[in-house]
Design an enzyme around this catalytic site. Structure first.
Site, PDB file in Angstrom:
ATOM      1  N   VAL A 179     -35.739 -11.254  47.933  1.00 60.34           N
ATOM      2  CA  VAL A 179     -36.780 -10.670  48.770  1.00 60.34           C
ATOM      3  C   VAL A 179     -37.018 -11.492  50.042  1.00 60.34           C
ATOM      4  O   VAL A 179     -37.283 -10.936  51.113  1.00 60.34           O
ATOM      5  CB  VAL A 179     -38.082 -10.487  47.941  1.00 60.34           C
ATOM      6  CG1 VAL A 179     -38.625 -11.827  47.473  1.00 60.34           C
ATOM      7  CG2 VAL A 179     -39.130  -9.726  48.718  1.00 60.34           C
ATOM      8  N   SER A 220     -35.046 -13.479  52.036  1.00 57.01           N
ATOM      9  CA  SER A 220     -34.120 -13.325  53.167  1.00 57.01           C
ATOM     10  C   SER A 220     -34.169 -11.909  53.713  1.00 57.01           C
ATOM     11  O   SER A 220     -33.968 -11.692  54.917  1.00 57.01           O
ATOM     12  CB  SER A 220     -32.699 -13.713  52.765  1.00 57.01           C
ATOM     13  OG  SER A 220     -32.294 -13.044  51.599  1.00 57.01           O
ATOM     14  N   LEU A 224     -23.375 -14.681  51.644  1.00 50.81           N
ATOM     15  CA  LEU A 224     -22.342 -15.681  51.403  1.00 50.81           C
ATOM     16  C   LEU A 224     -21.731 -15.477  50.026  1.00 50.81           C
ATOM     17  O   LEU A 224     -22.437 -15.464  49.024  1.00 50.81           O
ATOM     18  CB  LEU A 224     -22.939 -17.085  51.491  1.00 50.81           C
ATOM     19  CG  LEU A 224     -23.628 -17.415  52.813  1.00 50.81           C
ATOM     20  CD1 LEU A 224     -24.132 -18.853  52.791  1.00 50.81           C
ATOM     21  CD2 LEU A 224     -22.676 -17.197  53.986  1.00 50.81           C
ATOM     22  N   CYS A 272     -26.582 -27.608  50.113  1.00 56.29           N
ATOM     23  CA  CYS A 272     -26.127 -26.301  50.615  1.00 56.29           C
ATOM     24  C   CYS A 272     -26.710 -26.029  52.001  1.00 56.29           C
ATOM     25  O   CYS A 272     -26.021 -25.521  52.886  1.00 56.29           O
ATOM     26  CB  CYS A 272     -26.514 -25.204  49.628  1.00 56.29           C
ATOM     27  SG  CYS A 272     -25.991 -23.544  50.117  1.00 56.29           S
ATOM     28  N   CYS A 304     -27.599 -22.014  41.280  1.00 55.59           N
ATOM     29  CA  CYS A 304     -26.924 -20.713  41.331  1.00 55.59           C
ATOM     30  C   CYS A 304     -25.522 -20.768  40.759  1.00 55.59           C
ATOM     31  O   CYS A 304     -25.003 -19.765  40.304  1.00 55.59           O
ATOM     32  CB  CYS A 304     -26.914 -20.150  42.748  1.00 55.59           C
ATOM     33  SG  CYS A 304     -25.760 -20.968  43.866  1.00 55.59           S
TER      34      CYS A 304
END
Ligand SMILES: Cc1ncc(COP(=O)(O)O)c(C=O)c1O
Lengths: 393, 360
Positions: B5, B7, B26, B95, B188
């Site tokens: 939500v 981004s 990505l 990241c 992730c």
């Protein structure tokens, strides 16, 4: 906007669209026995005859399907199952290394899931299968081969295959030969009977017809085990209520595409040659991929060394130019093309490629638009590959 | 656009602000199925579909960029190597540093874009200062503080003035289907959330001793020091109970001897933190400020001194569970959102002045 991606899908021909709408207004399941059903059946059978007539097949050899993917699966899996079922020693599938995923993945699946032995025929730098490699495979394994599949024309680089020679070799050994002619019909002359193939795939949306309808031309004496079981509507080898409107529009499109093929090819090849000449002049180190002569009239395929195809695509898209990297994706990620890799290209060249495909709506202005945008895009895309190298802080 | 939500709303706001916005998702795994499955997280097919749908609704072009190789090298391999070296890495920070505001930004700039917009909860105003989000529990300035001036100069964070609840509401009002998609919490690239198992698969069994920090006595064995984090209490599985019966905590990990050192809670306390590779935004030091020593950790008042390659923080009150490899982020309290002064990677924590520590 310049639409240079006709190999992905073509705009529908106006006459096909009209035929679709007219047929879609009419009620009737072609399998029903009442008047409405007979009316629908008549439309389907007339369509079958039209397609058969222009593609050199008998009407009974036209099996309507949901498109190229289903036809390719039915041909490869179906013929393999039937032939292997009849003789267990026939457990080897032969296909070219540059097939569309609809053939390649079906064949891979036969290997991984059905324990078939697989044989991939190599291609030369132009993407062409040599008849000698097929002879060698037949010599080595003749009675063990269930089916051979080699496309008529490649969907990425546009190279035409020596289908007739290959089909004759296969027929000589009594092995059914399938050819995926999705990209070929309407672009080059295609005649099923004269080709010597046992099965041939056609798809509607690549030749001005609707998406989701196509056909497998299947020789009368060629046995295939169905993929879909049910009412057995199509020669008992394919089940599912026929999409009357889709079939009608498909037939109109096939007929129109085949009948106008010669003038179409001359016009589009002219545009394409102009495009190729100008791209080479604008980007002198661009590599023109595929067979320079024996190729589809609307296909121009390049590698732009030092850039990434997906970056070029983004930049051209932003300027209203639709083209393709020609490679498959799962999560939308561009993989280096198996076709280019099979042609001996390295990973970088494979990743730097772009496909421009012209079709019946293409104009000289489309080519002008592309050439106005391309040099700047290539320059930019080349700068953007710097992100791959380690960042200097 | 991760498919979440934040981004999605960030992209919509950037577009509403009049920018020419392109959505980028990505792809971080060569084989998208191997990373997380389910609705949360950042790398699945489902997430890329959600991101694409959000881009459609917002009305912007959308592409997937393959960053799998960079991500693997700079984030996943680094994560494993850091654990192997006895440190506790923060992969989200890495990241941001190496992928989102390096590989992605560099590529974007080369392609003609001006900036990278993300859905991070942090404020970055016209003054160029990075500040905490108004939503303190959701604040992500800690994992962004590693960004250099140059990187921040090309970053846009449209969500910093909103709470997460407001972002969700706005997403619903905009017709974005991800409005009530659950937040991602875990790492992730560890599909099942089992960090220990993930590390064990990559680093293998590596048995060693668990020793008492005060006596040096061997209290037990471990199967791999990477499975332990400073401050950890659970899962020590010691056969010898502490003499006073109180719980013991991991005090430190020493890769050279493959030992895990444990002790009572008070031995965890440190009042001096040293750190390396500082990103410092110009304030002269020593400076009196607040420091945060881990993601979502509490802040401590401190005096921070930078010296070229290093940074030292003297804490006013001792902190516990300070792990090497984590970031120390210095903030100046400010009513308009605490301002990030700088960040560095923690190398060690120690107790320099036990007396002063109790006094403060
Ligand atoms: C050579 C080839 N075969 C098969 C297909 C699949 O056809 P369809 O889209 O009708 O399933 C395509 C289209 O992408 C193709 O180009």
């Amino acid at each position: 906007m310049a639409y240079l991606d006709h190999a992905a899908t073509t705009p529908m021909l106006p006459e096909a669209l009209d035929a679709y709408v007219a047929a879609a207004r009419q009620i009737g399941n072609p399998s029903s026995l009442h008047a409405a059903g007979r009316g629908a059946r008549r439309l389907v059978e007339e369509s079958r005859e039209r397609i058969a007539a222009v593609l050199g097949a008998r009407p009974s050899e036209v099996i309507f399907t949901s498109g190229g993917t289903e036809s390719d699966n039915l041909a490869t899996k179906g013929i393999h199952w039937a032939r292997r079922g009849a003789d267990r020693r026939r457990n080897r599938v032969v296909a070219s290394a540059v097939e569309h995923h609809a053939v390649m993945d079906a064949v891979e699946w036969l290997g991984s899931h059905e324990r078939a032995d697989l044989e991939w025929l190599p291609v030369d730098e132009a993407g062409r299968v040599s008849p000698e490699s097929l002879s060698a495979a037949i010599e080595a394994y003749g009675d063990k081969i269930s089916v051979i599949s080699v496309q008529w024309a490649n969907n990425e680089v546009g190279t035409l295959q020596p289908v007739h020679e290959l089909a004759v070799l296969a027929a000589g050994a009594g092995i059914p030969f399938h050819t995926d002619a999705v990209q070929a019909v309407g672009q080059v002359p295609v005649d099923f009977a004269a080709s010597g193939a046992a099965a041939l795939t056609v798809s509607g949306h690549k030749l001005g017809g609707p998406v989701g309808v196509g056909a497998l031309l299947l020789g009368r004496d060629v046995v295939a085990t169905p993929l879909l079981h049910g009412g057995g509507q199509e020669r008992d080898v394919r089940s599912g209520t026929l999409d009357t409107a889709g079939v009608v529009a498909f037939a109109v499109a096939v007929e129109s595409a085949v009948k106008t093929q010669q003038e179409y090819a001359a016009r589009v090849a002219g545009l394409r040659d102009d495009l190729v000449r100008r791209v080479r002049a604008a980007v002198p180190d661009a590599i023109f991929n595929g067979d320079p002569v024996d190729r589809l009239p609307g296909n121009a395929h390049f590698s732009f060394p030092g850039s990434e195809g997906d970056a070029l695509l983004l930049l051209l898209d932003a300027q209203g130019i639709a083209c393709s990297t020609g490679s498959a994706c799962s999560a939308g990620v561009a993989q280096p093309s198996h076709v280019l890799l099979a042609m001996g290209a390295d990973d970088g060249r494979a990743r730097s490629s772009l496909r421009f495909t012209l079709g019946h709506t293409s104009t000289a202005e489309d080519v002008d638009e592309l050439l106005a945008a391309l040099p700047g895009a290539v320059e930019r895309a080349r700068r953007a590959t710097a992100w791959k190298s380690p960042r200097q802080s | 656009m991760s498919g979440g939500v934040d981004s999605a709303v960030a992209a919509a706001r950037a577009r509403d602000a009049g920018h020419d916005v392109t959505g980028v998702h990505l792809a971080l795994s060569r084989n998208p199925q191997t990373y997380r499955t389910g609705a949360r997280g950042c790398c699945t097919l489902e997430d890329s579909r959600d991101a694409r749908r959000a881009a459609d609704v917002i009305g912007i072009p959308f592409y997937v960029w393959d960053m799998a190789e960079q991500f693997h090298e700079d984030v996943v391999d680094d994560f494993v190597a850091e654990y192997a070296a006895g440190r506790t890495p923060n992969p989200c920070l890495r990241c941001n540093e190496k992928i989102k505001f390096a590989a992605v930004l560099d590529r974007a700039v080369a392609l003609g874009f001006d900036a990278v917009v993300t859905g991070h909860h942090a404020r970055l105003g016209a003054d160029g200062l990075l500040r905490r989000s108004v939503d303190l529990p959701k604040d992500q300035s800690y994992v962004l503080a590693v960004l250099t001036r140059a990187q921040l100069g090309r970053a846009v964070f449209p969500l910093g003035d909103s709470t997460k609840a407001q972002v969700r509401e706005e997403a619903a009002a905009r017709g974005l289907a991800v409005a009530d998609k659950p937040d991602s919490h875990d790492i992730c690239f560890i599909a099942d959330g089992d960090t220990r198992g993930f590390l064990a698969d990559r680093l293998g069994e590596s048995p060693g001793d668990i020793v008492d920090g005060r006596t040096g006595a061997v209290l037990g064995r471990h199967g791999g020091a990477y499975a332990y984090t400073v401050g950890q209490r659970k899962g020590l599985d010691l056969r010898v109970p502490a003499p006073d019966g109180r719980p013991r905590y991991v005090l430190s990990i020493t890769p050279t001897t493959n030992t895990v050192t444990v002790g009572p809670r008070e031995d965890l306390a440190v009042d001096t933190v040293t750190a390396e590779r500082p990103i410092w935004h110009g304030e002269t030091t020593p400076v009196e400020c607040e420091v945060q020593l881990r993601a979502h950790g509490e802040v401590a008042r401190a005096v921070v001194t930078t010296d070229g390659d290093g940074l030292t923080a003297r804490l006013r009150t001792p902190a516990r569970g300070v792990a090497a490899g984590q970031a120390i982020v210095a903030y100046r309290p400010d009513p308009g959102g605490d301002i990030v002064l700088g960040s560095a990677t923690i190398t060690a924590g120690r107790m320099a002045s036990p007396v002063a520590a109790h006094g403060a």
